[in-house]
Design a protein around this motif. Structure first.
Motif, mmCIF file in Angstrom:
data_model
loop_
_atom_site.group_PDB
_atom_site.id
_atom_site.type_symbol
_atom_site.label_atom_id
_atom_site.label_comp_id
_atom_site.label_asym_id
_atom_site.label_seq_id
_atom_site.Cartn_x
_atom_site.Cartn_y
_atom_site.Cartn_z
ATOM 1 N N GLY A 209 -6.701 3.187 -8.627
ATOM 2 C CA GLY A 209 -6.578 3.325 -10.077
ATOM 3 C C GLY A 209 -6.689 4.766 -10.533
ATOM 4 N N ILE A 210 -7.609 5.520 -9.924
ATOM 5 C CA ILE A 210 -7.774 6.933 -10.286
ATOM 6 C C ILE A 210 -6.514 7.728 -9.940
ATOM 7 C CG2 ILE A 210 -9.053 9.040 -9.732
ATOM 8 C CD1 ILE A 210 -11.535 7.260 -9.347
ATOM 9 N N VAL A 211 -5.969 7.472 -8.749
ATOM 10 C CA VAL A 211 -4.745 8.173 -8.333
ATOM 11 C C VAL A 211 -3.597 7.855 -9.284
ATOM 12 C CG1 VAL A 211 -2.986 8.315 -6.524
ATOM 13 C CG2 VAL A 211 -5.410 8.313 -5.907
ATOM 14 N N SER A 212 -3.434 6.578 -9.618
ATOM 15 C CA SER A 212 -2.338 6.189 -10.513
ATOM 16 C C SER A 212 -2.533 6.776 -11.904
ATOM 17 C CB SER A 212 -2.235 4.666 -10.589
ATOM 18 O OG SER A 212 -3.386 4.112 -11.199
ATOM 19 N N MET A 213 -3.778 6.816 -12.378
ATOM 20 C CA MET A 213 -4.048 7.379 -13.705
ATOM 21 C C MET A 213 -3.730 8.874 -13.729
ATOM 22 S SD MET A 213 -7.578 7.219 -15.930
ATOM 23 C CE MET A 213 -8.512 8.047 -14.628
ATOM 24 N N LYS A 218 -0.009 13.127 -15.383
ATOM 25 C CA LYS A 218 0.680 14.327 -14.913
ATOM 26 C C LYS A 218 2.186 14.228 -15.147
ATOM 27 C CE LYS A 218 1.167 17.316 -10.841
ATOM 28 N NZ LYS A 218 0.752 18.525 -11.578
ATOM 29 N N MET A 219 2.731 13.010 -14.999
ATOM 30 C CA MET A 219 4.164 12.785 -15.215
ATOM 31 C C MET A 219 4.491 12.495 -16.677
ATOM 32 S SD MET A 219 5.178 10.384 -11.969
ATOM 33 C CE MET A 219 4.733 10.806 -10.288
ATOM 34 N N ALA A 220 3.472 12.531 -17.542
ATOM 35 C CA ALA A 220 3.663 12.262 -18.975
ATOM 36 C C ALA A 220 4.308 10.903 -19.207
ATOM 37 C CB ALA A 220 4.503 13.368 -19.618
ATOM 38 N N MET A 221 3.824 9.888 -18.494
ATOM 39 C CA MET A 221 4.351 8.531 -18.646
ATOM 40 C C MET A 221 3.937 7.963 -20.000
ATOM 41 S SD MET A 221 5.857 7.937 -15.671
ATOM 42 C CE MET A 221 5.902 6.186 -15.337
ATOM 43 N N GLU A 243 -2.254 3.257 -20.238
ATOM 44 C CA GLU A 243 -3.160 2.860 -19.163
ATOM 45 C C GLU A 243 -2.712 1.580 -18.454
ATOM 46 O OE1 GLU A 243 -7.218 2.672 -20.321
ATOM 47 O OE2 GLU A 243 -7.224 4.619 -21.335
ATOM 48 N N ILE A 244 -1.662 0.952 -18.972
ATOM 49 C CA ILE A 244 -1.216 -0.317 -18.397
ATOM 50 C C ILE A 244 -0.741 -0.137 -16.955
ATOM 51 C CG2 ILE A 244 0.538 -2.124 -18.558
ATOM 52 C CD1 ILE A 244 -1.641 -2.480 -20.562
ATOM 53 N N ILE A 245 -0.075 0.989 -16.666
ATOM 54 C CA ILE A 245 0.411 1.222 -15.302
ATOM 55 C C ILE A 245 -0.755 1.255 -14.320
ATOM 56 C CG2 ILE A 245 1.570 2.867 -13.787
ATOM 57 C CD1 ILE A 245 3.254 3.743 -16.174
ATOM 58 N N SER A 246 -1.804 2.006 -14.659
ATOM 59 C CA SER A 246 -2.968 2.104 -13.775
ATOM 60 C C SER A 246 -3.683 0.762 -13.650
ATOM 61 C CB SER A 246 -3.936 3.167 -14.305
ATOM 62 O OG SER A 246 -3.307 4.432 -14.355
ATOM 63 N N ALA A 247 -3.767 0.031 -14.759
ATOM 64 C CA ALA A 247 -4.391 -1.294 -14.708
ATOM 65 C C ALA A 247 -3.600 -2.223 -13.793
ATOM 66 C CB ALA A 247 -4.481 -1.885 -16.113
ATOM 67 N N ALA A 344 0.210 4.519 -4.982
ATOM 68 C CA ALA A 344 -1.207 4.529 -5.357
ATOM 69 C C ALA A 344 -1.913 3.317 -4.758
ATOM 70 C CB ALA A 344 -1.353 4.536 -6.878
ATOM 71 N N GLY A 345 -1.256 2.155 -4.801
ATOM 72 C CA GLY A 345 -1.835 0.968 -4.174
ATOM 73 C C GLY A 345 -1.991 1.131 -2.679
ATOM 74 N N SER A 346 -1.012 1.766 -2.039
ATOM 75 C CA SER A 346 -1.093 1.998 -0.594
ATOM 76 C C SER A 346 -2.210 2.976 -0.256
ATOM 77 C CB SER A 346 0.246 2.534 -0.079
ATOM 78 O OG SER A 346 1.275 1.585 -0.285
ATOM 79 N N ILE A 347 -2.425 3.971 -1.118
ATOM 80 C CA ILE A 347 -3.546 4.893 -0.914
ATOM 81 C C ILE A 347 -4.865 4.133 -0.984
ATOM 82 C CG2 ILE A 347 -4.816 6.809 -1.989
ATOM 83 C CD1 ILE A 347 -2.065 8.007 -2.718
ATOM 84 N N GLY A 348 -4.943 3.160 -1.893
ATOM 85 C CA GLY A 348 -6.139 2.328 -1.970
ATOM 86 C C GLY A 348 -6.397 1.578 -0.675
#
Length: 369
Positions: A209-213, A218-221, A243-247, A344-348
């Motif tokens: 979640g931290i990586v995705s956030m 950073k990408m201004a999503m 924050e929906i993407i990270s969630a 990000a999920g794979s990093i998790g």
């Protein structure tokens, strides 16, 4: 006593979920009911010779199966469009969804809006449940019950809270902790093995979640990663859409990360039982070697799952590869969001391996290397 409490929690969660669904159906302003196609009564050409986009008009005799007109047989017209994407493929003796329009004089008009897919949905879910119970037996039953609880948590806690303006990242993290705890303890019981798996899984999910956030900002999503989100943007007012993407990453990677953590924790538990004098170093190295084998398949599983869920978007991009250069494709928000979710999920998953292995060597033995 523990089993009784878990059973109570399952029944309570299932009951709330069913009640919420029933309440939502009652509160809807539009009325949809179930009907059954008896046979095709007639077919006639469109009066505009296809200029209105309609090829012909089919008239079906339909039996209404619900509501005040239950068992009543009526005739309903259904247009056949020149563009096949707009057509409903109706067959005789098939259940359909009818839209009921109330007339000013008390007369009702019905329209066929879709094929009723509920029976097929219940069938495939039933096959899944049956196979799970047959193959995994008692643990399969507990797995199904934990799945019901997880769905109940997402439906009754996660969705209502983010719709009320709470942080999707915070709520998804708390839900991931709750879901992981219930799922693992229900499956393995209250044990050190389960505790290690929970800590490893939650750590991996939080890092994902931290990586995705970080990369989302950073990408201004914007968070509007689909046409549907843009079309219904007025409904999303007050929701922290960025924050929906990270969630989604936190909840989407939860299952895979739990699988990795549980596999390592179970294997190292058995290793510890068979070798009481094993050192911390040996436990950690064994966990890392086990994790290496798991990572190869689990990383592919998560990335392919995201590719599969967005296969239509991937196809559109492929078909337009001559029109859009790579620099444009990679900057589509939907593409960038899928890349963030997958990696990000794979990093998790990756970080869950050393974290779980380290927790095992700390908790399972007090010997130094």
């Amino acid at each position: 006593m523990k089993n009784f409490l878990l059973l109570f929690l399952i029944i309570f969660s299932t009951g709330i979920l069913a009640q919420e669904i029933e309440n939502n159906e009652k509160q809807t302003q539009e009325e949809y009911i179930k009907g059954r196609i008896l046979y095709l009564e007639s077919t006639k050409k469109s009066g505009y010779n296809g200029q209105d986009g309609i090829k012909e008009i089919e008239e079906y005799r339909v039996r209404i199966l619900e509501g005040e007109d239950e068992n009543k047989e009526i005739l309903i017209q259904s247009p056949v469009y020149l563009e096949k994407a707009y057509n409903i493929f109706i067959r005789e003796n098939e259940n359909v969804v009818l839209y009921k329009e109330h007339g000013e004089l008390g007369d009702n008009t019905y329209y066929i809006v879709d094929i009723d897919k509920r029976d097929s949905i219940f069938l495939i879910v039933g096959i899944f449940v049956l196979l799970t119970v047959i193959i995994a037996r008692y643990k399969g039953i507990k797995a199904i019950l934990s799945l019901v609880i997880v769905v109940g948590i997402i439906y009754n806690i996660f969705l209502p809270m983010i719709s009320n303006g709470y942080s999707p990242i915070l709520i998804s993290t708390l839900c991931a902790l709750l879901c992981s705890t219930i799922t693992i303890f229900l499956t393995t019981g209250f044990s050190q093995k389960g505790l290690v798996a929970i800590l490893g899984a939650v750590s991996g999910v939080v890092i994902a979640g931290i990586v995705s956030m970080y990369f989302s900002y950073k990408m201004a999503m914007t968070g509007f990663v689909s046409v549907e989100a843009l079309n219904y943007s007025t409904l999303l007012q007050g929701i922290k859409i960025r924050e929906i993407i990270s969630a989604g990453v936190i909840l989407g990677s939860m299952g895979a990360v739990m699988d990795v953590s549980m596999s390592i924790s179970s294997a190292l538990t058995e290793l510890r039982k068979r070798s009481a004098d094993i050192t911390k170093k040996d436990i950690f190295e064994s966990g890392m070697r086990i994790g290496e084998d798991i990572i190869g398949t689990m990383v592919n599983t998560l990335i392919l799952a995201y590719i599969g869920s967005g296969i239509l978007s991937t196809l559109f991009i492929y078909l337009q590869k001559e029109q859009f250069p790579l620099i444009r494709i990679l900057n589509f928000e939907s593409v960038a969001a899928d890349i963030i979710r997958a990696f990000a999920g794979s990093i998790g998953i990756l970080v869950a391996v050393p974290i779980t292995s380290y927790l095992c060597c700390i908790i399972f033995t007090k010997k130094n290397s």
